[in-house]
Design a protein around this motif. Sequence first.
Motif, PDB file in Angstrom:
ATOM      1  N   ALA A 150      32.153  25.720  55.241  1.00 49.50           N
ATOM      2  CA  ALA A 150      33.374  26.301  54.690  1.00 49.50           C
ATOM      3  C   ALA A 150      34.607  25.511  55.090  1.00 49.50           C
ATOM      4  CB  ALA A 150      33.510  27.751  55.149  1.00 49.50           C
ATOM      5  N   GLY A 151      34.628  25.025  56.331  1.00 53.12           N
ATOM      6  CA  GLY A 151      35.768  24.238  56.784  1.00 53.12           C
ATOM      7  C   GLY A 151      35.916  22.954  56.003  1.00 53.12           C
ATOM      8  N   TYR A 261      34.258  16.594  59.196  1.00 58.96           N
ATOM      9  CA  TYR A 261      35.493  16.741  58.414  1.00 58.96           C
ATOM     10  C   TYR A 261      36.650  16.882  59.391  1.00 58.96           C
ATOM     11  CZ  TYR A 261      35.609  21.710  59.615  1.00 58.96           C
ATOM     12  OH  TYR A 261      35.676  22.894  60.296  1.00 58.96           O
ATOM     13  N   ARG A 262      37.868  16.857  58.873  1.00 60.05           N
ATOM     14  CA  ARG A 262      39.063  16.961  59.704  1.00 60.05           C
ATOM     15  C   ARG A 262      39.701  18.343  59.523  1.00 60.05           C
ATOM     16  NH1 ARG A 262      38.826  12.735  63.301  1.00 60.05           N
ATOM     17  NH2 ARG A 262      37.995  10.899  62.196  1.00 60.05           N
ATOM     18  N   PRO A 263      39.625  19.204  60.525  1.00 67.33           N
ATOM     19  CA  PRO A 263      40.268  20.516  60.405  1.00 67.33           C
ATOM     20  C   PRO A 263      41.767  20.422  60.121  1.00 67.33           C
ATOM     21  CG  PRO A 263      38.761  20.490  62.261  1.00 67.33           C
ATOM     22  CD  PRO A 263      38.864  19.081  61.771  1.00 67.33           C
ATOM     23  N   THR A 294      46.098  21.708  62.792  1.00 65.37           N
ATOM     24  CA  THR A 294      47.534  21.439  62.746  1.00 65.37           C
ATOM     25  C   THR A 294      48.133  21.511  61.350  1.00 65.37           C
ATOM     26  OG1 THR A 294      47.017  19.074  62.643  1.00 65.37           O
ATOM     27  CG2 THR A 294      47.480  20.008  64.821  1.00 65.37           C
ATOM     28  N   GLY A 295      47.308  21.449  60.324  1.00 68.89           N
ATOM     29  CA  GLY A 295      47.813  21.504  58.954  1.00 68.89           C
ATOM     30  C   GLY A 295      47.841  22.889  58.352  1.00 68.89           C
ATOM     31  N   ALA A 296      47.250  23.866  59.038  1.00 65.28           N
ATOM     32  CA  ALA A 296      47.190  25.237  58.503  1.00 65.28           C
ATOM     33  C   ALA A 296      48.593  25.820  58.394  1.00 65.28           C
ATOM     34  CB  ALA A 296      46.331  26.115  59.406  1.00 65.28           C
ATOM     35  N   SER A 297      48.841  26.582  57.345  1.00 64.31           N
ATOM     36  CA  SER A 297      50.162  27.181  57.177  1.00 64.31           C
ATOM     37  C   SER A 297      50.457  28.157  58.307  1.00 64.31           C
ATOM     38  CB  SER A 297      50.272  27.877  55.814  1.00 64.31           C
ATOM     39  OG  SER A 297      49.247  28.825  55.641  1.00 64.31           O
ATOM     40  N   TYR A 298      49.434  28.809  58.842  1.00 67.43           N
ATOM     41  CA  TYR A 298      49.503  29.459  60.152  1.00 67.43           C
ATOM     42  C   TYR A 298      48.081  29.651  60.634  1.00 67.43           C
ATOM     43  CZ  TYR A 298      48.823  34.070  57.794  1.00 67.43           C
ATOM     44  OH  TYR A 298      48.365  35.126  57.060  1.00 67.43           O
TER      45      TYR A 298
END
Length: 335
Positions: A150-151, A261-263, A294-298
Amino acid sequence: MSENKLASSDFDAGEIVFDEHYVDSGTDGIKLYLRNKRRRDHKAFLAEKTIVMVHGATFSSGSLYDVPLNGMSFIDFLANQGFDVFAVDVRGYGMSTRPPEMQAEPDLNPPLVGTDTGVTDFATAVDFVLRLRGLKAVNVFAMSWGGTVAGAYAARNGDKIVKLALLAPQWLSDVPIPIDQGGVLGSYRLVAVHAALARWLSTAPEYAQERLVPEGWFDLWAKLTLSEETSQADREQGKLRATNGPIQDIRTYWRAGNPYYRPSEIRAPVLLLHGEWDIDVPLDLARTYFKQLTGASYRRWVEIGEATHLALMETNRMQAYSEVGRFFNESFQPE
């Protein structure tokens, strides 16, 4: 509050609609099974109220998410909360088609159903749900190896993800990972289902082992899990065939310092759930993964006390259930 009070509160199994779908995988002869539950009065199909789930490396979505412990499964709970919930079995798992190599002896073929295949099958399931409901995006929940599936999907398909919730996802490890027992890997492995309880309980401190899994829960889980095994001989011996592709990928990626993958490429809001006594994904590993988002909107971390890797099927399961429901249901937007 007790499990009984929480589990029975506002839940009526008769109000839940259960549909089953068999979806072409894109590979001849292979169909993917999706279970779907929603409230009978669920009429408005909205992206933010739709969830697609995928399982881990050993047990199916039905086994992990839809066993009615104390009369209610994780999927039941979310459906009762107003969500339209779909859960896919990757090929080789649960009610999906077994690749023909799984009918042969395991040493005749290399490890089957690696993470690439898992991501492809999950993408097929999401696209099916999008077409079925006329949507452009969905929420996603997954655990363990499914967290990698899923990630990776979320990192590459951000436009199709509303929110992402993960329970104990895989990440890089400099110590052995318990699910990999070492040795040469065949196409699949045989899992002794009834032996799982002793291993499960052993991951908790001795003082808590008796209360970790309430009486009758494991037997119900084992019965429903084994009912999905297509080999009658294995089923009668209490064994389940589980593909070894995910185990090979532990060696190729997670133990080799080579992330699949890159979270940091995930843009959707992310909830990370973790159990205090999880030895498959230890605390330091989960913390390191969280820092990668670090890219998650929150992003949000919830630690479930007195819980193992299988937190969704334990005494404190309602904490995890409620946190997932709250996360998907909230309209919070970062300032």
